[in-house]
Design a protein around this motif. Structure first.
Motif, PDB file in Angstrom:
ATOM      1  N   VAL A 153       0.831  -1.204   0.000  1.00  0.00           N
ATOM      2  CA  VAL A 153       0.000   0.000   0.000  1.00  0.00           C
ATOM      3  C   VAL A 153       0.866   1.255   0.000  1.00  0.00           C
ATOM      4  CG1 VAL A 153      -1.710   1.323   1.309  1.00  0.00           C
ATOM      5  CG2 VAL A 153      -1.967  -1.156   1.071  1.00  0.00           C
ATOM      6  N   SER A 154       1.880   1.291   0.845  1.00  0.00           N
ATOM      7  CA  SER A 154       2.726   2.487   0.894  1.00  0.00           C
ATOM      8  C   SER A 154       3.457   2.697  -0.430  1.00  0.00           C
ATOM      9  CB  SER A 154       3.706   2.433   2.064  1.00  0.00           C
ATOM     10  OG  SER A 154       4.576   1.346   1.938  1.00  0.00           O
ATOM     11  N   THR A 155       3.852   1.603  -1.088  1.00  0.00           N
ATOM     12  CA  THR A 155       4.500   1.714  -2.391  1.00  0.00           C
ATOM     13  C   THR A 155       3.534   2.274  -3.426  1.00  0.00           C
ATOM     14  OG1 THR A 155       6.008  -0.095  -1.895  1.00  0.00           O
ATOM     15  CG2 THR A 155       5.683   0.430  -4.217  1.00  0.00           C
ATOM     16  N   ALA A 156       2.295   1.822  -3.407  1.00  0.00           N
ATOM     17  CA  ALA A 156       1.289   2.322  -4.349  1.00  0.00           C
ATOM     18  C   ALA A 156       1.022   3.807  -4.121  1.00  0.00           C
ATOM     19  CB  ALA A 156       0.001   1.516  -4.228  1.00  0.00           C
ATOM     20  N   ILE A 157       0.950   4.213  -2.867  1.00  0.00           N
ATOM     21  CA  ILE A 157       0.722   5.625  -2.557  1.00  0.00           C
ATOM     22  C   ILE A 157       1.917   6.457  -3.007  1.00  0.00           C
ATOM     23  CG2 ILE A 157       0.502   7.298  -0.669  1.00  0.00           C
ATOM     24  CD1 ILE A 157      -1.242   5.160   0.772  1.00  0.00           C
ATOM     25  N   GLU A 158       3.123   5.964  -2.752  1.00  0.00           N
ATOM     26  CA  GLU A 158       4.336   6.681  -3.169  1.00  0.00           C
ATOM     27  C   GLU A 158       4.386   6.843  -4.683  1.00  0.00           C
ATOM     28  OE1 GLU A 158       8.906   5.529  -2.971  1.00  0.00           O
ATOM     29  OE2 GLU A 158       8.097   6.023  -0.993  1.00  0.00           O
ATOM     30  N   ARG A 159       4.013   5.813  -5.409  1.00  0.00           N
ATOM     31  CA  ARG A 159       4.000   5.886  -6.880  1.00  0.00           C
ATOM     32  C   ARG A 159       2.973   6.906  -7.368  1.00  0.00           C
ATOM     33  NH1 ARG A 159       4.482  -0.521  -8.262  1.00  0.00           N
ATOM     34  NH2 ARG A 159       6.733  -0.681  -7.903  1.00  0.00           N
ATOM     35  N   ARG A 160       1.800   6.905  -6.755  1.00  0.00           N
ATOM     36  CA  ARG A 160       0.768   7.860  -7.153  1.00  0.00           C
ATOM     37  C   ARG A 160       1.203   9.279  -6.833  1.00  0.00           C
ATOM     38  NH1 ARG A 160      -4.801   7.893  -8.376  1.00  0.00           N
ATOM     39  NH2 ARG A 160      -4.260   5.854  -9.206  1.00  0.00           N
ATOM     40  N   LEU A 161       1.805   9.479  -5.674  1.00  0.00           N
ATOM     41  CA  LEU A 161       2.303  10.810  -5.313  1.00  0.00           C
ATOM     42  C   LEU A 161       3.340  11.268  -6.332  1.00  0.00           C
ATOM     43  CD1 LEU A 161       2.482  13.214  -3.359  1.00  0.00           C
ATOM     44  CD2 LEU A 161       4.175  11.901  -2.052  1.00  0.00           C
ATOM     45  N   GLN A 162       4.254  10.376  -6.700  1.00  0.00           N
ATOM     46  CA  GLN A 162       5.272  10.708  -7.688  1.00  0.00           C
ATOM     47  C   GLN A 162       4.633  11.107  -9.012  1.00  0.00           C
ATOM     48  OE1 GLN A 162       8.773  10.574  -6.932  1.00  0.00           O
ATOM     49  NE2 GLN A 162       8.609  11.935  -8.687  1.00  0.00           N
ATOM     50  N   ARG A 163       3.625  10.359  -9.431  1.00  0.00           N
ATOM     51  CA  ARG A 163       2.928  10.672 -10.677  1.00  0.00           C
ATOM     52  C   ARG A 163       2.232  12.028 -10.597  1.00  0.00           C
ATOM     53  NH1 ARG A 163      -1.975   7.111 -12.284  1.00  0.00           N
ATOM     54  NH2 ARG A 163      -3.130   8.873 -11.519  1.00  0.00           N
ATOM     55  N   ASN A 164       1.565  12.273  -9.466  1.00  0.00           N
ATOM     56  CA  ASN A 164       0.871  13.553  -9.289  1.00  0.00           C
ATOM     57  C   ASN A 164       1.858  14.718  -9.294  1.00  0.00           C
ATOM     58  OD1 ASN A 164      -1.617  12.304  -9.255  1.00  0.00           O
ATOM     59  ND2 ASN A 164      -1.825  12.337  -7.032  1.00  0.00           N
TER      60      ASN A 164
END
Length: 146
Positions: A19-30
């Protein structure tokens, strides 16, 4: 302790950072989609500096749960972007204090907006009671491992 608990692969994956990896990836994309040139890792350093400037590298390592070499690398890269500066502490020449530059202060609102957007995307459809239960569970897990 209940030794009869059986955990499936999804549970282990969740607890080990899925979950934290998915959130980090989304934050990076945003960040990228909105012209923000920092990484999610760098954001974690800036987050604490926006709250309290002059922290040491050691403080930032503890706050972000990273080792000192990783924090040093992140700080160096943020220095290259002119987002922060590293100054020797007057009382101890071996210690550096980290301060934001004008650019570091300027990007705060834009970064925080994207971070809040990312969390909203992640928490879509999750009610307040479920969030509180999840927070309690994760605090218990964290405290068990301290």
């Amino acid at each position: 302790m209940d030794t009869n608990l059986i955990y499936d692969d999804q549970f282990y994956s969740f607890l080990t950072g899925r979950v934290s990896t998915a959130i980090e990836r989304r934050l990076q994309r945003n960040f990228k989609e909105n012209g923000i040139t920092i990484t999610a890792e760098q954001w974690s350093i800036l987050y604490f500096l926006w709250d309290s400037e002059g922290l040491s590298q050691q403080d930032l390592a503890k706050l972000t749960f990273r080792d000192k070499p990783s924090v040093s690398r992140l700080i160096s890269n943020l220095e290259k972007q002119k987002i922060l500066i590293r100054l020797n502490c007057t009382g101890d020449k071996r210690t550096n204090q980290i301060f934001l530059t004008a650019l570091g202060h300027r990007i705060k609102d834009k970064c925080m907006f994207q971070a809040e957007k990312t969390i909203s995307e992640a928490m879509k459809g999750v009610d307040k009671e479920s969030m509180q239960q999840a927070q309690l569970l994760l605090e218990i897990v964290f405290n068990n491992l301290k």
